[in-house]
Scaffold this active site. Structure first.
Site, PDB file in Angstrom:
ATOM      1  N   LYS A  56     -11.057  -7.544  10.896  1.00  0.00           N
ATOM      2  CA  LYS A  56     -11.218  -7.244  12.333  1.00  0.00           C
ATOM      3  C   LYS A  56     -10.010  -7.638  13.165  1.00  0.00           C
ATOM      4  O   LYS A  56      -9.673  -6.954  14.134  1.00  0.00           O
ATOM      5  CB  LYS A  56     -12.479  -7.935  12.863  1.00  0.00           C
ATOM      6  CG  LYS A  56     -13.731  -7.278  12.318  1.00  0.00           C
ATOM      7  CD  LYS A  56     -15.002  -7.917  12.805  1.00  0.00           C
ATOM      8  CE  LYS A  56     -16.182  -7.199  12.156  1.00  0.00           C
ATOM      9  NZ  LYS A  56     -17.475  -7.679  12.555  1.00  0.00           N
ATOM     10  N   ASN A 112     -14.225  -3.902  15.896  1.00  0.00           N
ATOM     11  CA  ASN A 112     -15.111  -3.456  14.804  1.00  0.00           C
ATOM     12  C   ASN A 112     -15.314  -1.949  14.837  1.00  0.00           C
ATOM     13  O   ASN A 112     -15.967  -1.401  13.956  1.00  0.00           O
ATOM     14  CB  ASN A 112     -16.462  -4.184  14.864  1.00  0.00           C
ATOM     15  CG  ASN A 112     -17.383  -3.612  15.924  1.00  0.00           C
ATOM     16  OD1 ASN A 112     -16.923  -3.051  16.911  1.00  0.00           O
ATOM     17  ND2 ASN A 112     -18.673  -3.761  15.717  1.00  0.00           N
ATOM     18  N   GLY A 162     -13.665 -16.650  12.696  1.00  0.00           N
ATOM     19  CA  GLY A 162     -13.059 -15.424  12.161  1.00  0.00           C
ATOM     20  C   GLY A 162     -13.372 -14.237  13.068  1.00  0.00           C
ATOM     21  O   GLY A 162     -13.698 -14.396  14.252  1.00  0.00           O
ATOM     22  N   ASP A 193     -19.804  -5.823  18.432  1.00  0.00           N
ATOM     23  CA  ASP A 193     -20.561  -6.902  17.772  1.00  0.00           C
ATOM     24  C   ASP A 193     -21.333  -7.775  18.768  1.00  0.00           C
ATOM     25  O   ASP A 193     -22.509  -8.093  18.553  1.00  0.00           O
ATOM     26  CB  ASP A 193     -19.618  -7.811  16.973  1.00  0.00           C
ATOM     27  CG  ASP A 193     -19.313  -7.255  15.586  1.00  0.00           C
ATOM     28  OD1 ASP A 193     -20.040  -6.370  15.108  1.00  0.00           O
ATOM     29  OD2 ASP A 193     -18.332  -7.734  14.973  1.00  0.00           O
ATOM     30  N   GLY A 239     -17.590 -21.238  12.654  1.00  0.00           N
ATOM     31  CA  GLY A 239     -16.717 -20.141  12.239  1.00  0.00           C
ATOM     32  C   GLY A 239     -15.846 -19.662  13.395  1.00  0.00           C
ATOM     33  O   GLY A 239     -16.221 -19.795  14.577  1.00  0.00           O
TER      34      GLY A 239
END
Ligand SMILES: NC(=O)c1ccc[n+]([C@@H]2O[C@H](COP(=O)([O-])OP(=O)(O)OC[C@H]3O[C@@H](n4cnc5c(N)ncnc54)[C@H](OP(=O)(O)O)[C@@H]3O)[C@@H](O)[C@H]2O)c1
Length: 282
Positions: free
Chosen positions: A67, A88, A130, A103, A128
């Site tokens: 992404k 995305n 990412g 998303d 996270g």
């Protein structure tokens, strides 16, 4: 003139549910959809997208770990993609890729719409930093969470995401090693891919939870078992996997490409049958 093609790019990608979701949407809306999977590593994404465009590719979804790489390849970015620093959804416009990110909207729509949950004023923890964390963080802040603390195995990426969000009073990074001293949260989002590698990342302190905690795993199916099992053991009030988000973000991509948003309930029901919520909280 080649046929209009759509695909999801990722690595690995063979087990993606996106082709089935888009086939269901197309059938429902009477739109012929040719949607494939393309396995590609980040360094080869640019070349693969150009090849895809030459073969009639007009729309693409981008999933892990691509992404942020896709963001860098776009000629034009929507405002929300710019805020996310990750894309995305790609749309081919006049020979160039335009990037968007559905998303965050997909996650918030699933939580507040399908599950009827109120996100406002919750103190939130993001595990996270990412592509998925980048995608959902701005939407969670927009949905009214009080504060967002980001922790990541590689702490520099958590720092970079917090900086990118540009809200020093509401979004901060902390070290994963300090999870035991961060207090409790009303929302905990697992945006890591840790469970794919069979790691012990979900040996998390129970002190992170309280009687109102909503635990959300962006993963679904077997990959969501470790985090949701932890959430259940910790006594979280609600636990939700990422299947609904997957369907909602896909519907927003479909709308960008085809101009209409499909009803997501039939695709959700179809996928829930083969991906039951394996671990639930009481
Ligand atoms: N439901 C949905 O619609 C949806 C949408 C998007 C993503 N997802 C899921 O969300 C997950 C993350 O996707 P992504 O695109 O963000 O992937 P990504 O860009 O590759 O990032 C992976 C993240 O997981 C962390 N991580 C990996 N292994 C770990 C471990 N053993 N312990 C702790 N942290 C670990 C990474 O930390 P480092 O930075 O330290 O490597 C990074 O923060 C994936 O499993 C994906 O399937 C679901």
């Amino acid at each position: 003139m080649p046929m209009s093609r759509y695909a999801v790019f990722g690595h690995p990608i063979a087990h993606s549910l996106s082709p089935r979701i888009h086939a269901q949407f197309g059938k429902q809306r009477d739109i012929a959809v040719t949607y494939a999977t393309v396995d590609v590593e980040p360094a080869d994404l640019g070349e693969a997208l150009e090849r895809f465009a030459q073969q009639g590719g007009v729309g693409a979804n981008i999933t892990l770990p691509l992404k942020e790489a896709a963001y860098a390849l776009c000629s034009q970015l929507s405002e929300r993609a710019q805020r996310c620093g990750a894309v995305n959804t790609l749309t081919r416009v006049e020979g160039q890729w335009h990037g968007d990110n559905t998303d965050g909207q997909g996650l918030v729509r699933d939580l507040t719409g399908r599950h009827g949950l109120d996100l406002r004023a919750r103190r939130a923890l993001m595990l996270g930093a990412g592509g998925a964390a980048h995608g959902v963080a701005p939407a969670l802040l927009d949905a009214g969470i009080r504060e967002l603390i980001i922790v990541n195995r590689t702490s520099e990426r958590a720092d970079a995401l917090a900086d990118k969000l540009g809200m020093p009073k509401r979004a901060h990074s902390r070290y994963w090693e300090d999870l035991g001293s961060l207090g409790d949260f009303e929302l905990i989002v697992n945006a890591t891919s840790a469970s794919r590698g069979g790691s012990d990342a979900f040996d998390l302190p129970f002190s992170l939870t309280n009687s109102r905690t909503l635990a959300v795993d962006l993963n679904y199916g077997e990959a969501s078992i470790p985090f949701l099992a932890w959430a259940r053991a910790a006594g979280c009030h609600d636990a939700v996997d990422g299947l609904g988000m997957l369907v909602e973000q896909a519907a927003d991509s479909f709308r960008l490409w085809h101009g209409e948003r499909p009803d997501t309930d039939p695709a959700y029901a179809m996928l829930r049958e083969i991906n039951p919520l394996l671990v639930t909280a009481d």
